[in-house]
Design an enzyme around this catalytic site. Structure first.
Site, short mmCIF file in Angstrom:
data_model
loop_
_atom_site.label_atom_id
_atom_site.label_comp_id
_atom_site.label_asym_id
_atom_site.label_seq_id
_atom_site.Cartn_x
_atom_site.Cartn_y
_atom_site.Cartn_z
N SER A 55 2.22 7.59 -4.26
CA SER A 55 3.04 8.52 -5.04
C SER A 55 4.35 8.80 -4.30
CB SER A 55 2.25 9.80 -5.31
OG SER A 55 2.92 10.61 -6.25
N ASP B 236 -0.49 6.43 -11.11
CA ASP B 236 -0.44 6.97 -9.75
C ASP B 236 -1.66 6.51 -8.95
OD1 ASP B 236 -0.40 8.63 -7.45
OD2 ASP B 236 0.85 10.06 -8.53
#
Length: 1522
Positions: free
Chosen positions: A1252, A1370
């Site tokens: 991320s 993600d």
């Protein structure tokens, strides 16, 4: 037509003339002109049509006529066209414009219509900008991720039966005698000319202890049995004879396992004799200990030398039975034993116990009658209770013992070389396996303990009293002057002659060699030193108690008596005076300078005791003189370059004791020794004794000093003058590595090169010792003490073994130190030293080690050869002695996956052998490999008699099973995303050899190799590192460089280097077709392909040669950049066509000069030269035509720890530092502060992985490897993400997500551009969650913005990104902190920074049902005591991160992981506007955390602490002039 006149001219064409009135009219000129033209055209057409046709020119019939007709046509048409264009542009067009602009138009519309028009225009423009200008990222050319290369597993051409007939016989025989190392042709013929063959029918037994020679199986299968210790012993000759005579009874006896156990099965090409039995054949006539009583008079020596025949079995029987007696008792016992002339009968030994056999009564003069009987007894004692049985009709070959005895006499130097090779393999195979793998430390360490009885010799009595006190006083004064800190390094007595020796050693050596060549054999066998005055001994009236009379008299005895007249020549007398003059001067000097000569006499006495301890005595020299008449056919004894010893010696406490620097060429040294040997009868003894006298150092160590550490190669011999040395082993606490062979033995954060210099108090808290003691929590177990007169390190120093023990000063100790380089010179000139060691080893060998040595098989496999295949029966455990193995799993669909790689010291196959299951994978050799084969039969035999061995192996298996169970879920699959990590994890561990190969000619590989070598030295490779090029190899091989024997000698030399050093660099500095280039490829565990980044990325000639050799070694690409910058897409162009690069790539900045000539230019060919010139021109043109952002690097590695060569060195030796950055939205800005703190603390980062926001920050740092650009770009991105307008403009109908993702894409793309992950200066990866296939994926190639964007895609807020048909989200949903994957990439120490949110774990008590209205009311009720229930979005988020939390907890417990969590819980996921505040929080936390690690001593970085600065000063310790 009324206004003009039309007329016809003579050519028949009509012309028109306007009337004057029309011409004068100016109102309508254009109309008049057009009318005139029209009238003219009509009239002309009418006239032409009605008049008779004029005579036309004839139709052209030739080419010239056609050309003229065309030219006439163009001259009429083109002018008319030009005329029309001019009139239109100057008259017609202006008229039309004037008419248009004089018009007036009126449009009427309402505001709605106008607004719609404006909106349409704006929308059109915005659409064009949005989808044609701002989304350049979507129009980049597709660059998919680079696929993991397939595993190279070439077909095993050596599988199946061997060739029949004579070729089979020769192949099996040659493979069996490989244990002797390289053999020259005369030596080989000498061994094999008396070889016998014997046929054994199936079931026939053979008593190996009665076989007088070396036995090997040529064809068939033989089982080796051993008498079981549980059923009693059978020692008598009658029992053994009866057992061998009655084959039927023997067969039934063995088949029923009645008292015998199966040791091993011997197949084609394997030896039936053990290494110890081979040593016993070579060392029959070697004494175990010098007869000290005979050294009191020279006449006795002369008498005994005259009586000694070529072969005398003079070995004491009872020496091994005497325990650690007083030193004065040794001489009496030994002299009586040697006088008896009986050889020892070594009994079967239990785990260190010994049985006392009766002594013989035969006299020394009756050796001829007792030789056969003694030999038979000795052979029985070498391998008792061993029986062989043929399973099928078998052919065996026997080299008789007489061949070995004759070889010892005819070729003593070749014999010593064979003994040295066998001793080396004995240590690598038998001792190392028993000590490290089977846990038989007591048996192995007991050998060194029992060896002290042979090597203990006291100093003369008059050197123990006042002389020793005076010596101590010198050291005490110096110790008081220096202080306690400096004394811990040890104080060496000043040697004034050492400097002169080093400056003139080369000259003195050649002078003395020529001198000895002309001396008589009697004189040459005598050791004379400048301090010994032969003629003046009685003149000065020295009393019998003086020192010179107590030194070994044999050194002076022959000088006192008159030699035989037939051996004396005037030339010899003249030459002898050359040595007498300095002797007389030295004697007078002793009268004038008693103190200085007393130090020299101490050195003389110590050297005498050491030489007697290693077996170099007068009697052995006399015996050697008779048989030392050959040597030209024998190679140099030592198999490694003595000059390279310098690098090792400077790392211990005696760095000031230089090795022999004047030796020059190693081959010249060997030839000189051999020529002198053949001419004068012995080696240049006089010069050798003089050199050794100067090499002896007298050193003082305070109590607690560490002289030798476990695992260290012995620096030399320590002779204890006064004090006690404690020999012990460190005991590792439970929970550490059990065996030590399954993992690389490298202590994290320590520097072995510095650790070897800690000769100070090991208990002190200084530097590395303190860190290691805290890390390993070791206690120490004392084994035995070395008293005054004893020698420490005899076996290890003479045979070049590594120490199995620690040697610590029990008290303040004074020792004499002889460096290992001096011992190597002794072994080179006097092979009797090695033979004596071999004799002593065979005499004290425990029975258990003998049986292990019998069953262990030394196996040599070629590169690419398959050792076993998946599904085969498991019959043995394999231990890697030298080389590298790879285990490959063959899955359905013919897919190959690397399971593991095994380097030197590691083992494979225990689990299958213990469980008697089939092989789970295919095992093949990456390169030429030496293995120790541990058969299952031996394991079963040992398990029955010695359960402790089974427990030891069971611990190893249990540890490996635990590792398999604890392996994370993400590594259990063999998918593309993680198959590479498993391969990389095992490939970067325990690399021992690295080949440096250029891509094409002109690459500066020599300079690259030198810089890498320097970086490896600074990083600190265990046991050091060395590099080899063609010059070094030719220097070592000498005259054997281009012979077939040179290949064998080279292989042995390289094997010794790999055993001696922790890493060896092979630099291919020759042309493609040279043998050295091939050697560099075949010997490498890992091959570095070095290329110039700015040159052509086409396949080079070296790569084609590499591919043609079909090597399976790990291959990595190294791109050299002149500047610290890599243009986007450059690396992909290099990797695109190189599918064989399976180990990654590295970007290295190195200033170099482009040259078209290689280091060693090959033959000039026109095509080759032209190709090189074209490549250089392409590179030069590309400098000016390539689009580059900047011509000079903005960010350079100013700190040494950030050097590119240091980074590559850490990767190669398995000490890479990894940085894992977790996800957490805006909280990830703290990563910037933590990275800055790491840089300020001096911690290098080699690999970066992120999730991320961690992937974004990590990519910024990996791009330039600098904090400054990372900070600027991160702040700019945070500013974009903090803008609410951009977020609002990106909103869309929430079918998939709330935003389109365009603004997010733009922000990331503006940061990274079209850069690719391969172009990053540091290795980088990011992880994503593949929701299409429900698995994690790790990305290390492709466009950066794309996979960073995928790793940052929160579900619902941003749409997933599409990648090859899969949707990526993600990576934090599965693993928010990828420590495990980082560990798999080879990182040793990992800094893991976690900035994820913490879930609210407050207990909920809202009941079995829940009302939404009550939930809303409770949330706004300030007086409610019930906690707020989670919302729907919170529940969905917790479900998404369930797997990530489990992986996070596992990551915290991974060894080598340093978990960091800054205090950022108060910041939200989207609070990018608080950049400076969050950055400062991370920076402050990082500094505090690293300071804490530093104070605890566990900071893994090359930091210059005060303790380590002190340790570094000991690399070149100062000689105390006292």
């Amino acid at each position: 037509m009324a206004d003009g006149v039309t007329q016809v001219d003579s050519t028949g064409l009509h012309s028109f003339s306007p009337s004057p009135s029309l011409s004068s009219s100016s109102s309508l000129p254009a109309v008049a002109l057009s009318l005139a033209v029209s009238a003219s055209a009509v009239t002309a057409s009418y006239s032409i049509s009605h008049l008779p046709p004029p005579p036309l020119p004839p139709v052209p019939t030739t080419m010239a006529g056609w050309i003229g007709w065309v030219f006439s046509f163009f001259f009429q048409v083109i002018p008319s066209v030009l005329y029309w264009i001019i009139t239109f542009s100057t008259i017609t067009l202006p008229t039309w414009l004037f008419t248009l602009f004089s018009m007036s138009l009126t449009f009427t519309m309402n505001f709605t219509t106008l607004l719609l028009i404006v909106l349409a225009v704006v929308s059109t423009i915005s659409w064009f900008i949005r989808y044609r200008f701002l989304n350049m990222y979507s129009r980049l050319p597709p660059e998919p991720q680079r696929k993991e290369p397939q595993v190279d597993l070439f077909p095993d051409v050596q599988e199946g039966d061997s060739k029949p007939g004579l070729a089979n016989y020769l192949d099996e025989f040659l493979s069996a005698i490989k244990v002797f190392g390289y053999l020259e042709r005369p030596v080989f013929h000498e061994l094999t000319r008396t070889m016998q063959t014997r046929k054994l029918i199936a079931g026939e037994t053979l008593m190996l202890e009665e076989e007088k020679g070396f036995c090997l199986v040529v064809d068939g299968l033989v089982q080796i049995f051993v008498k079981s210790m549980r059923d009693g012993k059978s020692d008598t000759d009658e029992e053994l004879h009866h057992l061998g005579a009655e084959s039927s009874d023997e067969e039934h006896h063995i088949d029923g396992k009645q008292g015998y156990q199966l040791l091993t099965e011997v197949k084609n090409g394997a030896s039936m004799s053990s290494l110890f039995s081979i040593l016993s054949l070579f060392t029959e006539d070697i004494q175990l200990r010098e007869n000290e009583s005979s050294g009191s008079s020279s006449s006795s020596i002369a008498l005994r030398a005259a009586r000694v025949p070529n072969s005398i079995p003079t070995s004491p029987r009872g020496v091994m039975d005497s325990p650690s007696l007083g030193f004065q008792d040794h001489s009496d016992d030994t002299s009586n034993m040697i006088t008896n002339g009986e050889l020892p009968s070594v009994p079967p030994l239990h785990l260190g116990e010994s049985r006392t056999p009766p002594s013989g009564d035969q006299h020394h003069q009756q050796h001829h009658e007792s030789r056969k009987h003694s030999s038979r007894k000795r052979r029985k004692s070498v391998h008792p209770d061993i029986v062989a049985r043929a399973m099928v009709d078998t052919t065996i070959a026997i080299i008789p013992a007489s061949a070995f005895r004759r070889l010892t006499r005819v070729y003593p130097r070749a014999t010593a070389h064979i003994v040295q090779v066998i001793l080396t393999r004995l240590q690598r195979v038998t001792f190392a396996t028993a000590h490290s793998y089977l846990g038989l430390s007591n048996e192995v360490l007991g050998i060194e303990k029992q060896m002290t009885k042979f090597t203990t010799y006291d100093l003369p009595n008059n050197m123990r009293g006042a002389a020793l006190d005076r010596l101590k006083d010198k050291f005490i004064k110096e110790r008081d002057r220096l202080g306690s800190e400096e004394v811990t390094k040890g104080i060496a007595l000043h040697n004034p002659s050492a400097g002169r020796r080093r400056r003139s050693s080369s000259f003195l050596r050649k002078d003395a060699a020529l001198q000895a060549k002309l001396m008589t054999p009697r004189r040459a066998a005598t050791v004379v030193t400048p301090e010994s005055a032969p003629a003046e001994h009685d003149t000065y009236g020295v009393s019998p108690g003086d020192l010179l009379s107590t030194i070994q008299s044999s050194r002076f005895g022959p000088r006192y008596e008159q030699p035989p007249a037939k051996l004396q020549t005037p030339l010899a007398e003249k030459e002898n005076t050359h040595f007498r003059l300095p002797a007389m001067q030295a004697r007078h000097t002793f009268r004038r300078q008693d103190t200085m000569d007393e130090d020299g006499l101490f050195r003389e006495c110590i050297l005498d005791c050491i030489m007697k301890g290693i077996g170099l005595t007068s009697s052995t020299r006399d015996a050697l003189r008779k048989s030392n008449h050959s040597g030209e056919a024998s190679p140099k004894l030592l198999s490694y370059d003595s000059r390279r010893q310098k690098a090792i010696f400077t790392n211990n406490a005696f760095g000031f004791i230089d090795p022999y620097e004047g030796s020059g060429d190693g081959e010249t040294e060997s030839l000189m020794s051999m020529s002198v040997t053949s001419a004068g009868g012995t080696s240049p003894v006089i010069n050798l004794r003089e050199e050794l006298r100067n090499d002896i150092e007298i050193v003082y160590f305070p109590k607690g000093s560490v002289l030798v550490e476990q695992g260290e190669r012995h620096p030399g011999l320590y002779y204890v003058i006064d004090g006690f040395l404690d020999v012990g082993v460190p005991i590792v606490d439970k929970g550490e590595d059990l065996v030590g062979v399954s993992k690389p033995a490298a202590s994290k954060g320590s520097f072995p090169t510095l650790k070897r210099t800690t000769t100070a108090n090991s208990v002190g808290a200084g530097g590395t010792a303190a860190n290691d003691s805290r890390r390993r929590k070791q206690s120490r177990k004392s084994l035995y003490l070395i008293k005054p007169g004893g020698i420490q390190g005899y076996v290890g120093a003479v045979a070049s073994y590594r120490s199995y023990t620690d040697v610590v000063a029990k008290t303040d100790v004074y020792v004499g130190f002889l460096p290992r380089a001096s011992l190597e010179r002794i072994a080179e000139r006097y092979p009797i030293a090695l033979l004596t060691l071999a004799k002593r080893l065979t005499s004290i060998l425990p029975r258990l080690l003998l049986h292990i040595d019998f069953a262990l098989e030394w196996v040599q496999v070629n590169a690419g050869q398959v050792i076993y295949r998946q599904g085969d029966e498991s019959d043995a455990i394999y231990l890697v002695l030298n080389g590298r193995l790879r285990s490959v799993l063959e899955s359905p669909g013919n897919k190959l996956a690397v399971v593991g790689e095994y380097g030197q010291g590691e083992s494979v196959g225990e689990l299958e052998v213990m469980t008697e299951s089939t092989r789970p994978a295919t095992l093949h050799a990456i390169r030429d490999t030496e293995l120790a084969k541990f058969p299952r039969s031996l394991f079963n035999s040992l398990a029955q008699e010695h359960p402790g061995i089974t427990i030891q192996v069971s611990k190893l298996i249990a540890q490996r099973m635990r590792d398999l169970v604890e392996r994370p879920v993400t590594e259990k699959g063999v998918e593309r995303s993680n198959a590479g990590s498993v391969q990389t994890a095992t490939s970067t561990v325990n690399l021992r050899t690295v080949g440096i190969l250029p891509v094409t000619a002109g690459v500066p590989v020599v300079e690259f190799g030198n810089r890498l070598l320097h970086a490896l030295h600074q990083v600190g490779v265990t046991n050091g590192v060395t590099s080899l090029n063609q010059a070094a190899i030719l220097n070592h091989l000498g005259r054997h460089a281009f012979s077939k024997m040179g290949k064998l000698k080279l292989s042995q030399y390289l094997a010794d280097l790999e055993e001696k050093y922790g890493m060896v660099l092979y630099i291919a500095d020759t042309n493609v077709s040279s043998p050295w280039t091939q050697t560099c490829i075949t010997q490498a565990d890992c091959i570095l392909l070095v290329g110039l980044a700015e040159s052509s990325p086409s396949i080079g000639e070296y790569e084609r040669f590499l591919l043609g050799m079909k090597t399976t070694a790990r291959k990595e690409l190294v791109l050299l950049h002149a500047e610290r910058y890599c243009p986007p897409g450059l690396t992909r162009r290099w990797l695109k066509n190189r599918v064989w690069i399976n180990g990654g790539h590295h970007h290295i900045q190195m200033a170099f000069r482009l040259t078209a000539e290689p280091t060693h230019p090959e033959t000039k060919r026109f095509g080759t030269v032209l190709k090189q010139r074209v490549q250089v021109l392409q590179a030069e043109i590309q400098k000016y035509t390539s689009r580059r952002i900047r011509q000079t690097p903005l960010y350079s590695a100013q700190s040494p720890f950030k050097g590119d060569f240091h980074r590559l060195a850490r990767r190669l030796c398995g000490r890479a530092v990894g940085l894992v950055l977790g996800g957490g939205g805006a909280r990830g800005i703290a990563h910037v502060g933590v990275i800055k703190a790491l840089e300020e603390a001096g911690i290098p980062v080699d690999i970066i992985g992120g999730t991320s926001i961690g992937s974004f920050i990590g990519a910024l740092y990996a791009r330039d490897a600098d904090v400054v650009p990372m900070y600027g770009r991160a702040k700019k991105f945070a500013g974009r993400m903090g803008s609410m307008w951009r977020f609002a403009l990106d909103l869309t109908y929430p079918t998939v997500s709330y935003t389109t993702g365009h603004e997010f894409n733009r922000g990331i793309f503006k940061t990274f551009g079209d850069s690719q992950i391969e172009d990053f200066w540091l290795e980088f990866y990011c992880n994503t969650t593949n929701i299409s296939k429900s698995r994690p994926e790790y990305h290390s190639s492709g466009y950066v913005w794309r996979y960073v964007r995928a790793s940052m895609s929160l579900a619902g807020l941003i749409p997933p990104i599409c990648d090859e048909g899969s949707m990526l989200l993600d990576g934090g949903y599965i693993d928010n902190l990828t420590v495990d994957h980082m560990k798999g990439l080879g990182a040793d120490v990992i800094f893991a920074v976690d900035v994820g949110s913490i879930d609210d774990n407050t207990p909920q008590v809202y009941g079995d049902s829940l009302s939404g209205f009550w939930s809303v009311f409770n949330r706004w009720n300030p007086f409610s005591s019930c906690p707020n229930p989670p919302t729907l979005s919170e529940i969905q988020a917790r479900l998404a991160y369930v797997s990530s939390i489990d992986n996070l907890e596992r990551a915290k417990n991974i060894p080598g992981c340093l978990y960091m969590r800054p205090p950022i819980d108060g910041y939200g996921t989207l609070e990018f506007g608080k950049f400076d505040e969050i950055y400062q929080v991370g920076y402050a936390f990082g500094k505090q955390f690293l300071e804490k690690l530093k104070s605890e001593g566990s900071l893994p970085l090359p930091e210059e602490t005060e303790e380590k600065k002190k340790l570094q000063r000991t690399l070149a310790p100062r000689r105390a002039s006292i």
